[in-house]
Motif scaffolding. Structure first.
Motif, mmCIF file in Angstrom:
data_model
loop_
_atom_site.group_PDB
_atom_site.id
_atom_site.type_symbol
_atom_site.label_atom_id
_atom_site.label_comp_id
_atom_site.label_asym_id
_atom_site.label_seq_id
_atom_site.Cartn_x
_atom_site.Cartn_y
_atom_site.Cartn_z
ATOM 1 N N LYS A 180 0.836 -1.204 0.000
ATOM 2 C CA LYS A 180 0.000 0.000 0.000
ATOM 3 C C LYS A 180 0.869 1.251 0.000
ATOM 4 O O LYS A 180 1.862 1.340 0.734
ATOM 5 C CB LYS A 180 -0.906 -0.006 1.232
ATOM 6 N N GLU A 181 0.458 2.217 -0.833
ATOM 7 C CA GLU A 181 1.129 3.521 -0.863
ATOM 8 C C GLU A 181 0.142 4.596 -0.461
ATOM 9 O O GLU A 181 -0.896 4.772 -1.114
ATOM 10 C CB GLU A 181 1.679 3.822 -2.267
ATOM 11 N N LEU A 182 0.446 5.291 0.615
ATOM 12 C CA LEU A 182 -0.429 6.366 1.067
ATOM 13 C C LEU A 182 -0.098 7.655 0.331
ATOM 14 O O LEU A 182 1.078 7.941 0.067
ATOM 15 C CB LEU A 182 -0.265 6.588 2.578
ATOM 16 N N PRO A 183 -1.100 8.443 -0.013
ATOM 17 C CA PRO A 183 -0.844 9.704 -0.731
ATOM 18 C C PRO A 183 -0.159 10.731 0.165
ATOM 19 O O PRO A 183 -0.315 10.705 1.391
ATOM 20 C CB PRO A 183 -2.257 10.168 -1.124
ATOM 21 N N GLU A 184 0.611 11.594 -0.453
ATOM 22 C CA GLU A 184 1.251 12.680 0.287
ATOM 23 C C GLU A 184 0.207 13.717 0.688
ATOM 24 O O GLU A 184 -0.812 13.897 0.010
ATOM 25 C CB GLU A 184 2.327 13.344 -0.574
ATOM 26 N N LEU A 185 0.482 14.396 1.803
ATOM 27 C CA LEU A 185 -0.396 15.488 2.218
ATOM 28 C C LEU A 185 0.007 16.736 1.439
ATOM 29 O O LEU A 185 0.819 17.554 1.900
ATOM 30 C CB LEU A 185 -0.291 15.718 3.732
ATOM 31 N N ASP A 186 -0.564 16.868 0.233
ATOM 32 C CA ASP A 186 -0.230 18.003 -0.617
ATOM 33 C C ASP A 186 -1.508 18.606 -1.189
ATOM 34 O O ASP A 186 -2.619 18.160 -0.868
ATOM 35 C CB ASP A 186 0.721 17.583 -1.741
ATOM 36 N N LYS A 187 -1.359 19.597 -2.045
ATOM 37 C CA LYS A 187 -2.522 20.312 -2.561
ATOM 38 C C LYS A 187 -3.450 19.409 -3.364
ATOM 39 O O LYS A 187 -4.675 19.611 -3.378
ATOM 40 C CB LYS A 187 -2.086 21.518 -3.402
ATOM 41 N N ASP A 188 -2.895 18.413 -4.049
ATOM 42 C CA ASP A 188 -3.738 17.484 -4.816
ATOM 43 C C ASP A 188 -4.622 16.669 -3.877
ATOM 44 O O ASP A 188 -5.793 16.420 -4.173
ATOM 45 C CB ASP A 188 -2.861 16.552 -5.660
ATOM 46 N N PHE A 189 -4.024 16.250 -2.759
ATOM 47 C CA PHE A 189 -4.793 15.481 -1.775
ATOM 48 C C PHE A 189 -5.884 16.357 -1.161
ATOM 49 O O PHE A 189 -7.040 15.943 -1.048
ATOM 50 C CB PHE A 189 -3.851 14.958 -0.686
ATOM 51 N N TYR A 190 -5.526 17.588 -0.776
ATOM 52 C CA TYR A 190 -6.505 18.482 -0.158
ATOM 53 C C TYR A 190 -7.645 18.789 -1.116
ATOM 54 O O TYR A 190 -8.814 18.890 -0.719
ATOM 55 C CB TYR A 190 -5.845 19.791 0.290
ATOM 56 N N ALA A 191 -7.309 18.927 -2.409
ATOM 57 C CA ALA A 191 -8.320 19.271 -3.416
ATOM 58 C C ALA A 191 -9.390 18.192 -3.527
ATOM 59 O O ALA A 191 -10.554 18.482 -3.844
ATOM 60 C CB ALA A 191 -7.657 19.513 -4.763
ATOM 61 N N LYS A 192 -9.014 16.937 -3.261
ATOM 62 C CA LYS A 192 -9.983 15.853 -3.332
ATOM 63 C C LYS A 192 -11.089 16.004 -2.288
ATOM 64 O O LYS A 192 -12.169 15.430 -2.413
ATOM 65 C CB LYS A 192 -9.278 14.505 -3.139
ATOM 66 N N PHE A 193 -10.812 16.799 -1.265
ATOM 67 C CA PHE A 193 -11.792 17.030 -0.209
ATOM 68 C C PHE A 193 -12.330 18.460 -0.229
ATOM 69 O O PHE A 193 -12.883 18.951 0.761
ATOM 70 C CB PHE A 193 -11.172 16.713 1.160
ATOM 71 N N GLY A 194 -12.160 19.124 -1.391
ATOM 72 C CA GLY A 194 -12.758 20.441 -1.582
ATOM 73 C C GLY A 194 -11.965 21.597 -1.015
ATOM 74 O O GLY A 194 -12.451 22.726 -0.982
ATOM 75 N N VAL A 195 -10.736 21.350 -0.576
ATOM 76 C CA VAL A 195 -9.909 22.430 -0.023
ATOM 77 C C VAL A 195 -8.934 22.883 -1.102
ATOM 78 O O VAL A 195 -7.931 22.206 -1.374
ATOM 79 C CB VAL A 195 -9.143 21.965 1.233
ATOM 80 N N GLU A 196 -9.235 24.012 -1.733
ATOM 81 C CA GLU A 196 -8.414 24.526 -2.833
ATOM 82 C C GLU A 196 -7.362 25.521 -2.350
ATOM 83 O O GLU A 196 -6.328 25.695 -2.990
ATOM 84 C CB GLU A 196 -9.312 25.207 -3.876
ATOM 85 N N LYS A 197 -7.628 26.185 -1.223
ATOM 86 C CA LYS A 197 -6.703 27.203 -0.712
ATOM 87 C C LYS A 197 -6.470 26.976 0.784
ATOM 88 O O LYS A 197 -7.289 26.367 1.466
ATOM 89 C CB LYS A 197 -7.274 28.609 -0.928
ATOM 90 N N GLY A 198 -5.329 27.517 1.257
ATOM 91 C CA GLY A 198 -5.057 27.465 2.693
ATOM 92 C C GLY A 198 -4.177 26.318 3.120
ATOM 93 O O GLY A 198 -3.741 26.264 4.274
ATOM 94 N N GLY A 199 -3.920 25.360 2.208
ATOM 95 C CA GLY A 199 -3.006 24.269 2.504
ATOM 96 C C GLY A 199 -3.404 23.416 3.700
ATOM 97 O O GLY A 199 -4.577 23.259 4.021
ATOM 98 N N LYS A 200 -2.382 22.913 4.375
ATOM 99 C CA LYS A 200 -2.596 21.977 5.478
ATOM 100 C C LYS A 200 -3.396 22.586 6.629
ATOM 101 O O LYS A 200 -4.298 21.922 7.171
ATOM 102 C CB LYS A 200 -1.240 21.457 5.986
ATOM 103 N N PRO A 201 -3.116 23.850 7.050
ATOM 104 C CA PRO A 201 -3.898 24.428 8.156
ATOM 105 C C PRO A 201 -5.403 24.469 7.858
ATOM 106 O O PRO A 201 -6.221 24.137 8.718
ATOM 107 C CB PRO A 201 -3.315 25.840 8.301
#
Length: 437
Positions: free
Chosen positions: A243-264
């Motif tokens: 199993k390969e887990l995705p990185e916590l990056d903008k592509d990952f955040y975008a999948k959950f509707g977060v386009e701006k603001g990054g990790k915070p």
């Protein structure tokens, strides 16, 4: 109109109603005269057909229509006169329907039971309190990453948690059995998807390895013919993937509707969703305790008609969830009444008790609470304001929210009188427990 009523058994009532012949006949005559104005019959001009001919052609049909209307109207006038509240539709038995004679029929129906409310101060409720911690958010993000994980093929021995692609043939006494073979099947080791011993037996194998597993089916296996059976599975491993887990990056955040603001911002939204889920879980757990207590202290007689109606509602809801309305099968055979009986009886009983609490204590729907509930429902959509407006423009949708709000107000009313003990807990315990109930 003459009316008499008797109790046949329990909640069942037998209502005998008599309606003067003149009342029925005059209404029949009135409708025939109205119809005559528009009737066309060969040999007569429109509106000039003799009443004798109109009655011969249409009299029976009009009379049946009038009888239906008179029975419906007189029944509800009779129950108001006798001050009874029918639960469900009546069964009508005609006694005298002949023209020129008084109409007489018997209506058999159930009435709502009287509910005597108990002492709410004796009810005991545990009210849980918890917060969403940073550790809870970390754990949730790990879960979200797991859901978005991918598989990468590796050249090594399989470990617990790896995915293997396998071919296998299962035999019993040397003969293949139904459902015991497959080709190119993906299997995550440790998932518990196969019978005990199968997945453990593949740990340590590499792509290209073969192994025969000697196993025994569980005594409670779903296929009766295989319960407790000794079998062999000849397994070939085609590939091993980790199993390969995705990185916590903008592509990952975008999948959950977060386009701006990054990790915070992502963590903030995850925490907000968790807080909403926690609030709802605590509310549901508290409400369930209150409702269970109400059922323990109140045992109202249940009208069969209401239980039957609730069973049908539950059956239709299940049909809609599984898209069964398009299927051609005997619904009641596949989903029999007994499948819903217990839930239906619980819902009817609670409806009767809660209704009596509302009535006796004159609890009115709180418009502010309704608004708050609608706004919370709308907050998960991209255009919350449009969703709020939609609810308030749709009477049926708004009524469902009002009913939920009123039920919550009843819970609050009980909690004010009950013995409530506050207990600290955690997000994981409360949410996990609630999902398991």
């Amino acid at each position: 109109m003459q009316v008499s009523i008797e109790t046949t058994s329990g909640l069942e009532r037998r209502l005998t109603v008599g309606v003067p012949a003149a009342e029925v006949d005059s209404e029949v005559q009135k409708r025939l005269q109205q119809a005559a104005k528009n009737i066309r019959i060969n040999g007569f001009r429109k509106g000039k057909v003799p009443m004798k001919v109109v009655k011969q052609r249409y009299g029976d049909g009009v009379r049946q229509e009038v009888l239906g209307d008179v029975i419906n109207r007189s029944f509800y006038e009779a129950v108001r006169k006798e001050d009874v509240k029918p639960a469900g539709q009546p069964s009508i038995e005609p006694k005298q329907f002949e023209e020129g004679k008084d109409l007489e029929y018997v209506a058999t129906f159930e009435v709502y039971p009287s509910v005597e409310l108990g002492d709410f101060s004796k009810i005991e409720v545990t009210r849980y309190k918890a917060d969403v911690t940073a550790e809870d958010v970390d754990n949730m993000i790990d879960v979200l990453r797991e859901h978005q994980a991918s598989w990468k093929e590796v050249d090594r021995a399989a470990q617990d948690g790896d995915q293997v692609n396998i071919d296998f043939v299962g035999t019993r006494d040397g003969e293949a059995f139904e459902g015991g073979s497959a080709e190119g099947q993906n299997l995550v080791l440790g998932s518990g998807s196969m019978i005990p011993g199968f997945e453990d037996g593949l740990v340590g194998l590499k792509a290209g390895d073969e192994k025969t597993l000697e196993l025994t089916f569980p005594e409670d296996y779903q296929a009766e013919e295989l319960r407790g059976a000794a079998v062999e599975f000849k397994v070939t491993v085609n590939s091993v993937s980790e199993k390969e887990l995705p990185e916590l990056d903008k592509d990952f955040y975008a999948k959950f509707g977060v386009e701006k603001g990054g990790k915070p911002q992502f963590r903030k939204e995850v925490k907000a969703n968790m807080a909403r889920e926690l609030k709802n879980a605590i509310k549901a757990k508290t409400k369930n305790q209150v409702m269970d207590a109400l059922l323990e202290t109140h045992k109202p007689d249940l009208p069969k008609a209401l239980v039957s109606s609730e069973i049908e509602t539950l059956r239709q809801q299940m049909m809609q969830r599984f898209g069964g309305q398009q299927q051609n099968f005997d619904v009641k055979s596949l989903l029999p009444d007994t499948m819903f009986q217990e839930d239906a009886e619980r819902r009817v009983a609670l409806g009767l008790v809660v209704g009596e609490i509302v009535k006796e204590n004159q609890i009115k729907v709180d418009a502010d609470r309704v608004r708050e509930m609608v706004e919370e429902l709308a907050s998960t959509y991209e255009e919350p304001e449009a969703v709020v407006n939609y609810y308030y423009e749709n009477r049926q949708l708004l009524s469902s929210v009002e009913s939920a709000a009123l039920e919550d107000q009843v819970v609050d009313f009980i909690l004010d009188k009950a013995k409530v003990t506050d207990e600290s807990s955690s997000y994981d315990d409360i949410v996990t427990r609630q999902k398991q109930q």
